[in-house]
Design an enzyme around this catalytic site. Structure first.
Site: not given
Ligand SMILES: O=C(O)C1=C[C@@H](OP(=O)(O)O)[C@@H](O)[C@H](O)C1
Ligand SMILES: C=C(OP(=O)(O)O)C(=O)O
Length: 433
Positions: A98, A169, A311, A384
């Site tokens: 993501g 997000s 997370d 996770r």
């Molecule tokens: O910017 C980042 O490195 C992340 C932001 C978070 O997402 P959200 O902003 O969607 O909560 C987190 O859950 C993801 O694992 C990593």
């Molecule tokens: C949500 C996570 O990562 P990403 O959104 O980058 O896939 C994660 O590492 O828990």
């Protein structure tokens, strides 16, 4: 598919916490956008970080990998940045990451070239609507069937005012903060609702600063981004990952004594709050020179606000399921759009293992007990969830079988090796697809 069968045992010993995934993504993005050579040290080449490296190579960066600890897949990266991006490959595969896709899309929308981004697994349907709204406003052409990946973009973002909700997000905000400084004119990003996952935005701004980019943060309501900025190369060594440390810190509370090393106390990582959550629940956690020691404790339920540390929810739910009294996880709506629907996944996994847990729209209620039963669960292809189930096994009476245990490769490919090195007893089975 990998199946891991765990015979419950107490874990004890020392673990070197792997480098932060979030900081690795950010430093690789910044280095790749600079015009010079950056040395990014101590990078764990997990699946997600490999996706980021390949994506940035598609934008013209050249990356040389030098093994530091091949067994643990830790490398030093020498990155020759592309400066103004040069598209080398018009199809970019972000795997299941993501962060990679949400960080890169605004950059692709600066190129005014046709480029397609794709991914796998749940990433195909994880939402990108926040960007589609912006593209509609800024007249960037895009096409995606049924709102899913692949997504093709051709366009040119223009400077000016951008607005975005704060509770979907923070990755969209990070993505815009990477791209907007490269536009000629100045921009302003207005956050229309209270920002969740703020620490991730702090991490982004800190990393941008290191690489010569200046962002003015007006109380997380507005970000002022001067145009015509240039990324400058920098050297950076990636700090330990508190989101991963959370699994071992909790394992120490449930079992023997665990030393979790290689953590930076002054880190901006929001998941550092795991230390406070453990303390609040009555866990024994001690700060040492290199990190923390946790040891067997009787813990109590509490309320956990997930809005700034999403997370942590899977592993904190495990601790809650094994603490006295009730725990409520609140403000966790965003967990439904991660690698799995994490509120549903953790509820199913912990219920199967014998916990008393219920989900509601944006949270969980967990009534703790002294022991769990054990059983067979699926990771829902979510790293996770797999790691949380493994830690839960410490307090199970019977074996725990985890299907799709290979999902740890997304962020922590050597998780099972570390589990065994701490005394975990596992049987691994590889099945065809
Ligand atoms: O910017 C980042 O490195 C992340 C932001 C978070 O997402 P959200 O902003 O969607 O909560 C987190 O859950 C993801 O694992 C990593
Ligand atoms: C949500 C996570 O990562 P990403 O959104 O980058 O896939 C994660 O590492 O828990």
């Amino acid at each position: 598919m990998k199946i891991v069968e765990i015979t419950p045992s107490t874990l004890r010993g020392t673990v070197n916490i792997p480098p932060s995934k979030s900081m690795s993504h950010r430093s690789i993005f910044c280095a790749a956008l600079s015009g010079g050579i950056s040395n990014i040290k101590n990078v764990l080449l997990s699946e997600d970080i490999k996706a980021t490296c390949e994506a940035m190579e598609s934008l013209g960066a050249k990356i040389k990998y030098k093994a530091v600890d091949e067994k643990k897949e830790i490398y030093n990266l020498r990155i020759q940045g592309a400066g103004r991006m040069k598209l080398k490959n018009d199809k970019i595969d972000c795997g299941e990451s993501g962060s990679t896709i949400r960080f890169i899309i605004p950059l692709l929308a600066l190129l005014d070239e046709t480029v397609t981004v794709t991914g796998r697994g749940r990433l195909i349907s994880r939402p990108l609507d926040a960007y589609y709204d912006i593209f509609d406003q800024k007249k960037v052409y895009y096409t995606n069937k049924y709102g899913e990946l692949p997504l093709t973009i051709k366009g040119s973002l223009s400077s000016g005012e951008y607005s975005m909700d704060g509770d979907v997000s923070s990755q969209f905000i990070t993505g815009l903060l990477f791209a907007l400084p490269l536009l000629k004119g100045d921009s302003k990003l207005v956050i229309t609702t209270e920002l969740e996952s703020k620490p991730y935005v702090d991490m982004t701004i800190e990393m941008l600063n290191r690489f010569g980019i200046d962002i003015i943060n007006k109380d997380y309501r507005e970000f002022i981004i001067k145009g015509s900025q240039e990324y400058t190369s920098a050297d950076y060594s990636v700090e330990g990952d508190f989101s991963q440390a959370a699994f071992w810190l909790t394992a120490g509370i449930l079992g023997g004594e665990i030393y979790s090393n290689d953590l930076k106390f002054s880190s901006l990582q929001g998941d550092k709050v795991i230390v406070d959550i453990i303390k609040k629940m009555g866990g024994n956690i001690e700060k040492l020179i290199l990190g923390y020691k946790t040891s067997r404790s009787d813990t109590n339920g509490t309320t956990v606000d997930a809005s700034q540390c999403p997370d942590l929810v899977p592993i904190v739910s495990v601790l809650a399921a094994l603490s006295s009294g009730m725990t409520e996880v609140v403000n966790a709506k965003r967990l439904r759009i991660k690698e799995s629907d994490r509120l549903d996944a953790i509820t199913q996994v912990l219920s199967t293992l014998g916990a008393d847990i219920a989900q509601y729209t944006d949270g969980l209620v967990i009534k703790g007990r002294g022991k769990l039963k054990g059983g067979e669960v699926d990771s829902f292809n979510d790293h996770r969830i797999a790691m949380a189930a493994a830690v839960a096994s410490i307090k199970c009476e019977e074996k725990v079988v985890i299907r799709n245990a290979q999902s740890v490769n997304k962020s922590y490919p050597k998780f099972w090796e570390d589990f065994v090195s701490l005394g975990g007893v596992i049987n691994e089975l590889e099945l065809g697809e």
